[in-house]
Design a protein around this motif. Structure first.
Motif, short mmCIF file in Angstrom:
data_model
loop_
_atom_site.label_atom_id
_atom_site.label_comp_id
_atom_site.label_asym_id
_atom_site.label_seq_id
_atom_site.Cartn_x
_atom_site.Cartn_y
_atom_site.Cartn_z
N GLY A 74 0.94 -1.37 -0.21
CA GLY A 74 -0.06 -0.25 0.14
C GLY A 74 0.67 1.66 -0.30
N MET A 75 1.74 1.58 0.40
CA MET A 75 2.48 1.82 0.93
C MET A 75 3.50 2.42 -0.27
SD MET A 75 3.91 4.75 2.65
CE MET A 75 4.01 4.80 4.07
N ALA A 76 3.79 2.11 -0.88
CA ALA A 76 4.72 1.71 -2.48
C ALA A 76 4.06 2.02 -3.56
CB ALA A 76 5.22 0.02 -2.39
N ALA A 77 2.44 1.38 -3.90
CA ALA A 77 1.69 2.04 -4.59
C ALA A 77 1.42 3.87 -4.26
CB ALA A 77 0.62 0.96 -4.55
N ALA A 78 1.39 3.67 -3.27
CA ALA A 78 0.81 5.41 -2.60
C ALA A 78 2.07 5.89 -3.44
CB ALA A 78 0.47 5.59 -1.39
N LEU A 79 3.43 5.96 -2.84
CA LEU A 79 4.36 7.14 -2.56
C LEU A 79 4.60 7.16 -4.25
CD1 LEU A 79 6.72 5.83 -0.32
CD2 LEU A 79 5.47 8.23 -0.41
N ASN A 238 -5.35 -2.97 1.14
CA ASN A 238 -6.76 -3.01 -0.35
C ASN A 238 -5.40 -4.20 -1.29
OD1 ASN A 238 -4.32 -1.53 -0.93
ND2 ASN A 238 -5.01 -0.26 -1.26
N THR A 239 -4.68 -5.36 -0.54
CA THR A 239 -3.97 -5.83 -1.12
C THR A 239 -4.47 -7.73 -1.37
OG1 THR A 239 -2.81 -6.26 -0.01
CG2 THR A 239 -1.69 -4.48 -1.10
N VAL A 240 -5.41 -7.49 0.13
CA VAL A 240 -5.62 -8.73 0.23
C VAL A 240 -7.01 -9.06 -0.72
CG1 VAL A 240 -6.66 -10.49 1.91
CG2 VAL A 240 -5.48 -9.07 3.06
N PRO A 241 -6.72 -10.29 -1.43
CA PRO A 241 -7.93 -10.75 -2.68
C PRO A 241 -9.35 -10.65 -2.05
CG PRO A 241 -6.27 -12.25 -2.94
CD PRO A 241 -5.88 -11.48 -1.14
N ASN A 242 -10.33 -9.84 -2.55
CA ASN A 242 -11.58 -9.57 -1.61
C ASN A 242 -12.31 -10.44 -3.58
OD1 ASN A 242 -14.35 -9.43 -1.52
ND2 ASN A 242 -13.42 -7.39 -0.31
N THR A 243 -12.60 -11.50 -3.63
CA THR A 243 -13.73 -12.24 -4.67
C THR A 243 -14.51 -12.18 -4.59
OG1 THR A 243 -13.13 -14.41 -3.88
CG2 THR A 243 -11.28 -13.79 -4.93
N SER A 244 -15.43 -12.54 -5.66
CA SER A 244 -17.05 -12.54 -5.77
C SER A 244 -17.61 -13.39 -4.42
CB SER A 244 -17.74 -13.17 -7.06
OG SER A 244 -17.26 -14.44 -7.42
N LEU A 245 -16.35 -14.57 -3.59
CA LEU A 245 -17.19 -15.04 -2.65
C LEU A 245 -18.22 -15.04 -1.66
CD1 LEU A 245 -16.43 -18.12 -1.54
CD2 LEU A 245 -15.27 -17.05 -0.30
N SER A 355 -5.24 -1.14 15.99
CA SER A 355 -5.01 -2.60 15.25
C SER A 355 -5.38 -2.23 13.32
CB SER A 355 -6.51 -3.11 15.20
OG SER A 355 -6.46 -4.67 15.55
N GLY A 356 -4.41 -3.27 13.15
CA GLY A 356 -4.63 -3.36 11.83
C GLY A 356 -5.14 -4.28 11.40
N VAL A 357 -5.79 -5.16 12.37
CA VAL A 357 -7.30 -6.34 12.26
C VAL A 357 -8.23 -5.48 12.14
CG1 VAL A 357 -8.33 -8.06 12.49
CG2 VAL A 357 -5.59 -8.43 13.01
N LEU A 358 -8.75 -4.60 12.81
CA LEU A 358 -9.56 -3.90 12.54
C LEU A 358 -9.77 -3.10 11.25
CD1 LEU A 358 -12.00 -2.41 14.20
CD2 LEU A 358 -10.84 0.04 14.49
N PHE A 359 -8.96 -2.74 10.92
CA PHE A 359 -8.93 -2.16 9.72
C PHE A 359 -9.29 -3.22 7.86
CE2 PHE A 359 -6.09 0.89 11.69
CZ PHE A 359 -7.36 1.82 12.08
N LEU A 360 -8.76 -4.49 8.14
CA LEU A 360 -9.04 -5.28 7.32
C LEU A 360 -9.41 -5.88 7.59
CD1 LEU A 360 -7.48 -7.55 5.57
CD2 LEU A 360 -6.77 -8.84 7.35
#
Length: 449
Positions: A74-79, A238-245, A355-360
């Motif tokens: 996320g940081m790399a893409a933003a920069l 926004n990198t963890v796969p989020n499919t139509s499941l 908590s990063g888990v909250l945002f996940l």
């Protein structure tokens, strides 16, 4: 959409559009962060906009420690999205197409393989090789600014000798402190740990933290000047796969009934996470309703005795048949299964700053019930994105879980998921992170010319 959540999202949009361009290096400014940026300006002296480096002239080395893939990507893409060129120091796990295909990013796989099943000898050798490569890279690196996202395996070495080495090379160093003092959180703090952290923070040219509570601890306990510390959001995952499941299919794959009320505990299993309070609350709930199910997904961190204690408690209380436990590291491609099977995320922390888990969870539109510690109350809109409960109080947690499953939020969960995702994507936008970060970069590099 409920009025309160709508107002919150509107406020976030206002923050994104109300900004002035303080530096050409910053695409957007956030109203709530402008005072931080002004403070940074005064710390580096009065500079006209034309004297500040523009993004194309900025090159930074991003030192990832080889882990935390979602944050690093996320940081790399933003920069790079604002024109900054990045030397990305990573590992096999981070060697992914979105980095390798980025024309503004130079991927340096200095960490290589980090498989957990390697022998102790192999682990020691690969860490030593990594440090040798990193030291060699630093000596020849074109970027004048190093941004450390995480320290490496040998924390003491990283905080002291490695930091001194970077400074001897005349590098500007910024550090993202995801935990101001992880030793204190993990109950294994020591004078040596505090001294090494103090040295690292003092040697840094700037430090980023994720909450004002963390900034307060940084300034009060480590005596770091406020002007050297900036608060940035924890960028949304926004990198963890989020499919139509679908939720129904996810539950079916895990053998969960459609009428079951599913709670999720996700991430490292350690004492500060407070899993024992969730187990006690879950046991209390089951005395009244056997439709509750609990997913415990994650890998033990620290002493194995903690997880063994939790496991024995579940066995002795007779609730094991209502728990699905996957006690191991879960790769990104499997993560969505658990977040989509769950009806609510439980964060029973005994101690934490963020908590990063909250945002996940928010990235999947999943409401959360969290302990009222640190800034978690500010991250949850009661009744709309979740609830909070009294820390270390399993009975209060049980009551909040019961209330949640009788709330409008749960009754309209499928429609609310989309609202929560949209809200989180705005509030924890990487645009906000990069606004403050690039401003700091510009000033540090400009002052070194």
């Amino acid at each position: 959409m409920t009025p309160h959540l709508s107002e919150q999202r509107s406020d976030v949009r206002d923050q994104r559009t109300a900004s002035a361009s303080v530096e050409p290096a910053v695409r957007r400014e956030v109203r709530g962060q402008r005072s931080e940026v002004r403070g940074q300006q005064s710390a580096f002296g009065n500079q006209t906009p034309s004297s500040v480096l523009r993004p194309p002239s900025i090159r930074v080395a991003l030192l990832t420690g080889g882990g935390d893939k979602p944050y690093a990507l996320g940081m790399a893409a933003a920069l790079t999205s604002v024109g900054i060129h990045v030397d990305f120091v990573g590992s096999d796990d981070l060697s992914v197409p979105e980095l390798l295909a980025n024309p503004r990013l130079n991927f340096l796989n200095l960490r290589g393989d980090q498989r957990e099943d390697a022998s102790t000898k192999a682990k020691v050798l690969r860490v030593l090789k990594y440090y040798a490569r990193l030291i060699g890279y630093a000596a020849k690196a074109k970027p004048k600014l190093f941004h450390i996202l995480w320290n490496n395996k040998f924390q003491l070495f990283d905080c002291t000798l490695l930091m001194l080495y970077y400074k001897l090379l005349s590098k500007r160093v910024v550090f993202t402190a995801h935990n101001v003092n992880a030793g204190k959180r993990d109950q294994n703090d020591s004078w040596l740990n505090r001294i090494s952290l103090k040295l690292q923070y003092s040697l840094c040219d700037h430090v980023f933290v994720h909450t004002h509570g963390m900034k307060s601890e940084m300034t009060s306990e480590f005596r770091i000047p406020e002007t050297k510390v900036s608060v940035i959001p924890f960028g949304i995952n926004n990198t963890v796969p989020n499919t139509s499941l679908s939720s129904a299919e996810a539950k079916r794959q895990l053998g969960i009934g459609n009428n079951d009320k599913v709670l999720l505990f996700f991430g490292n299993i350690a004492a500060y996470k407070g899993l024992e309070y969730l187990i006690a609350a879950f046991s209390e709930l089951l005395t009244k309703n056997r439709n509750y199910r609990l997913l415990v997904v994650g890998k033990p961190k620290g002493p194995e005795s903690y997880w063994n204690q939790i496991r024995r408690a579940t066995e002795s209380s007779g609730i094991g048949d209502r728990i699905i436990a996957k006690i191991e590291y879960v790769p990104d491609q499997e993560t969505e299964l658990y977040f989509k099977a769950a009806d609510v995320l439980i964060l029973p922390y005994a101690h934490v700053f963020q908590s990063g888990v909250l945002f996940l969870g928010y990235s999947f539109g999943l409401p959360a019930i969290a302990a009222d510690v640190a800034s978690l109350r500010q991250e949850i809109i009661e009744g709309e994105t979740g609830f909070v409960f009294k820390p270390r109080d399993s009975s209060d947690l049980a009551r909040k879980i019961h209330s949640y499953f009788n709330s409008e939020l749960f009754r309209n969960l499928e429609s609310r998921r989309a609202e929560i995702k949209a809200y989180a994507n705005e509030r924890y936008s990487w645009d906000k992170v990069v606004a403050v970060t690039t401003s700091v970069y510009s000033r540090l590099l400009n002052s070194s010319i």
